[in-house]
Design an enzyme around this catalytic site. Structure first.
Site, short mmCIF file in Angstrom:
data_model
loop_
_atom_site.label_atom_id
_atom_site.label_comp_id
_atom_site.label_asym_id
_atom_site.label_seq_id
_atom_site.Cartn_x
_atom_site.Cartn_y
_atom_site.Cartn_z
N ARG A 40 1.13 -1.25 -0.26
CA ARG A 40 0.11 0.01 0.12
C ARG A 40 0.91 1.59 -0.03
O ARG A 40 0.83 2.25 -0.83
CB ARG A 40 -0.76 0.44 1.30
CG ARG A 40 -2.11 -0.87 1.58
CD ARG A 40 -2.76 -1.19 2.58
NE ARG A 40 -4.08 -1.86 1.76
CZ ARG A 40 -4.95 -2.51 3.26
NH1 ARG A 40 -5.27 -1.71 4.29
NH2 ARG A 40 -5.80 -2.36 3.02
N LYS A 201 -16.66 -16.09 5.90
CA LYS A 201 -17.81 -16.21 6.63
C LYS A 201 -18.80 -15.42 5.29
O LYS A 201 -17.99 -14.83 4.11
CB LYS A 201 -18.22 -14.58 6.81
CG LYS A 201 -16.98 -15.08 8.38
CD LYS A 201 -17.37 -14.08 9.20
CE LYS A 201 -16.13 -13.44 9.88
NZ LYS A 201 -14.69 -12.24 9.92
N GLY A 355 -6.55 -7.87 0.80
CA GLY A 355 -6.88 -9.47 2.11
C GLY A 355 -5.71 -9.81 1.54
O GLY A 355 -4.77 -10.39 0.98
N GLY A 378 -12.00 -4.40 2.64
CA GLY A 378 -13.19 -3.99 1.97
C GLY A 378 -14.36 -2.88 1.43
O GLY A 378 -14.99 -3.11 1.40
P1 AMP Z 1 -12.11 -13.79 4.77
O1 AMP Z 1 -11.58 -12.98 6.03
O2 AMP Z 1 -13.84 -14.11 4.73
O3 AMP Z 1 -11.84 -13.60 3.55
O4 AMP Z 1 -11.98 -15.45 5.09
C1 AMP Z 1 -10.61 -15.44 4.82
C2 AMP Z 1 -10.29 -16.51 6.03
O5 AMP Z 1 -11.20 -17.52 5.86
C3 AMP Z 1 -8.90 -17.26 5.90
O6 AMP Z 1 -8.14 -16.59 7.20
C4 AMP Z 1 -8.72 -18.74 5.81
O7 AMP Z 1 -7.99 -19.90 6.30
C5 AMP Z 1 -10.68 -18.99 5.78
N1 AMP Z 1 -10.86 -20.32 6.10
C6 AMP Z 1 -10.72 -20.56 4.04
N2 AMP Z 1 -11.61 -21.81 4.14
C7 AMP Z 1 -11.97 -22.32 5.32
C8 AMP Z 1 -12.46 -23.45 5.60
N3 AMP Z 1 -12.72 -23.90 5.17
N4 AMP Z 1 -12.64 -23.41 7.42
C9 AMP Z 1 -12.64 -22.35 7.86
N5 AMP Z 1 -11.62 -21.12 7.76
C10 AMP Z 1 -11.33 -20.98 6.33
#
Ligand code: AMP
Length: 398
Positions: A40, A201, A355, A378
Site C-alpha cells: 500500500r 464468512k 486481503g 473491505g
Molecule cells: P475472509 O476474511 O472471510 O476472506 O476469510 C479468510 C479466512 O478464511 C482465511 O483466514 C482462511 O483460513 C479462512 N478459511 C477459508 N476456508 C476455510 C475453511 N474451510 N474452514 C475454516 N476457515 C477457512
C-alpha cells in the site's frame, strides 16, 4: 456505481499545498515495528512523485490500526515514515501531534517540492467521527485535497470524506486505477465474467453475490462459506464452518442463479480433517459427505479441476477470498490452484480483491501475472457490492 471524478491531472496543482490522504495502514510486526507488506505504501508513490514534480508541498496523512482516539506508541506511523524516506529518497519529517501546534507550524513552513507526514489521524477521536470542525481544520492546512487511500474509501471519516466539504477534492492515481479497473469489470466486462468467492464468512459476501448475480456469467464458491451452501442443499458437512442463519439465503441464491441463467459452482469434493491444525491428517471426500467430527479445510482435486476448467475461457475474473485454510500449506492447494489458473489466463482481465486472496497470490509468486491486485479489502468488497464509497463520492465531478 458510475464514478466520474476529477483526478490530479484534471486540475492545476502546480506549486500548490496538497493534503493527501494515503493508506499506510500496512501489516507490521507489533514488537519491532518492521513492515511485513509494503504494497500500500509503494502504491501511493507515483501520486506523491507526480505532485513533487509539479512543485507541490505535500502533506501526507493516514491512519494505522485502531488506537481509538488515544496516543499509542504501537500505532505510530514512524515505520511508514522511515520507509517513505527510503522509497522517495528524501526526508519525510513527521509531526509530533495530530493537528496541534506542531502540525500547523510544519504545514505552514512546508516549501514546494517538500513532503511531510502527519502522525496517525486516529490518535484523535474526531477522525473516525467525521467531526466537521476537525475536518475543517485539517482542510485549512492546504489548498487541494488528493484522495489516494482506496483501502479507506468505504469509510466516511474526517480525512477521507469530511475534508472534501472545505476544499477542492480530486483522486490520486491509485484510486483512479482501482475505479477504472474494477468499474470496467462490473460495467462493461469482457465476457464471460467469472467471479470466485471464498473466505470464511457467508455474511461478508452476501451483498457481493447478490450484485454479481446480475452481472456475472459464472460464480464459483469455495472456502469456509461453501459449507453453508452444501448444508442448505441437503449435504452433510460434519463440523465444518456453518452459518445457520444464512441457510435460507444460500438456498435462495442457488435458485436465483438458476432463474437468471448464472452458473453457480460449488465444490464437488473437500479435503477434510479432524482437527484444525497445520499438520492434521487429511482425506478427500465427495462434497456433502463429511462425517461428524470432521471438517472441510480446502476444496478437493476434483473441485480444482472443475474450477480450473470454468476459468479457462474467462474474459474477466474477479476473485475475493481463499478456497481453504491457505495459511496451512496442506490446505493451500485449492487457493494456489485458483491463483495459477488466473495467472495462466491469456488476454483476460484478472482482478484479485485485497486481503487474503491478495496475500495468497503474493505468496505463490504469481502477482505479476495478475492484471490488478486491489489495495482495498473491505473497500473492494463494497465496490463489488455496488455500494457507494464515501471517500470517492465526495470527490469533485469531472
Ligand atoms: P475472509 O476474511 O472471510 O476472506 O476469510 C479468510 C479466512 O478464511 C482465511 O483466514 C482462511 O483460513 C479462512 N478459511 C477459508 N476456508 C476455510 C475453511 N474451510 N474452514 C475454516 N476457515 C477457512
Amino acid at each position: 456505481m458510475n464514478y466520474n471524478k476529477k483526478n490530479i491531472r484534471d486540475i492545476d496543482v502546480a506549486g500548490k499545498k496538497i493534503l493527501m490522504r494515503c493508506d499506510f495502514n500496512v501489516p507490521y510486526d507489533k514488537k519491532t515495528g518492521i513492515i511485513t507488506d509494503d504494497t500500500r505504501i509503494v502504491a501511493t508513490i507515483p501520486t506523491i512523485r507526480y505532485l513533487l514534480d509539479q512543485n507541490c508541498a505535500v502533506i501526507l496523512t493516514s491512519h494505522l490500526g485502531r488506537p481509538k482516539g488515544e496516543w499509542k506508541k504501537e500505532n505510530s506511523l514512524f515505520s511508514a515514515q522511515e520507509h517513505l524516506e527510503k522509497l522517495l529518497g528524501m526526508p519525510v519529517p513527521m509531526t509530533t501531534d495530530v493537528l496541534g501546534p506542531n502540525t500547523k507550524e510544519m504545514a505552514a513552513n512546508l516549501q514546494p517540492g517538500q513532503v511531510m507526514l502527519v502522525e496517525n489521524l486516529r490518535f484523535r477521536k474526531e477522525e473516525e467521527k467525521n467531526d466537521p470542525d476537525f475536518a475543517k481544520e485539517l482542510a485549512s492546512l492546504a489548498d487541494i485535497f488528493v484522495f489516494d487511500a482506496f483501502g479507506c474509501s468505504h469509510r466516511a471519516h474526517a480525512s477521507t470524506a469530511g475534508v472534501a466539504d472545505y476544499m477542492p477534492a480530486v483522486a490520486g492515481f491509485l484510486v483512479e486505477k482501482e475505479l477504472a479497473v474494477m468499474g470496467g469489470a462490473l460495467e462493461n466486462p469482457k465476457r464471460p465474467l467469472v467471479s470466485i468467492l471464498g473466505g470464511a464468512k457467508v455474511a461478508d459476501k452476501i451483498g457481493v453475490i447478490n450484485n454479481l448475480l446480475n452481472i456475472a456469467d459464472t460464480i464459483i464458491i469455495g472456502g469456509g462459506m461453501a459449507y453453508t451452501f452444501q448444508k442448505a442443499l441437503g449435504g452433510d458437512i460434519g463440523d465444518s464452518l456453518l452459518d445457520e442463519d444464512r441457510l435460507n439465503y444460500a438456498r435462495n441464491m442457488v435458485a436465483k442463479a438458476e432463474e437468471k441463467g448464472v452458473k453457480l459452482l460449488l465444490p464437488v469434493d473437500n479435503k477434510i480433517t479432524k482437527e484444525f491444525s497445520a499438520d492434521a491428517e487429511w482425506q478427500v471426500v465427495p462434497a456433502g459427505e463429511i462425517p461428524d467430527g470432521w471438517m472441510g479445510m480446502d476444496i478437493g482435486p476434483k473441485s480444482v479441476e472443475l474450477y480450473t476448467e470454468a476459468l479457462k475461457d474467462a474474459g474477466t475474473v474477479i476473485w475475493n477470498g481463499p478456497m481453504g485454510v491457505f495459511e496451512f500449506d496442506a490446505f493451500a492447494e485449492g487457493t494456489n490452484a485458483v491463483a495459477k489458473a488466473l495467472a495462466d489466463l491469456e488476454g483476460a482481465i484478472t482482478i484479485v480483491g485485497g486481503g487474503d486472496s491478495a496475500s495468497a497470490v503474493e505468496k505463490s509468486g504469481l502477482a505479476d501475472k495478475i492484471s490488478h491486485i486491489s489495495t482495498g479489502g473491505g473497500a473492494s468488497l463494497e465496490f463489488l457490492e455496488g455500494l457507494a464509497l464515501p471517500g470517492v463520492v465526495c470527490l469533485n465531478d469531472k
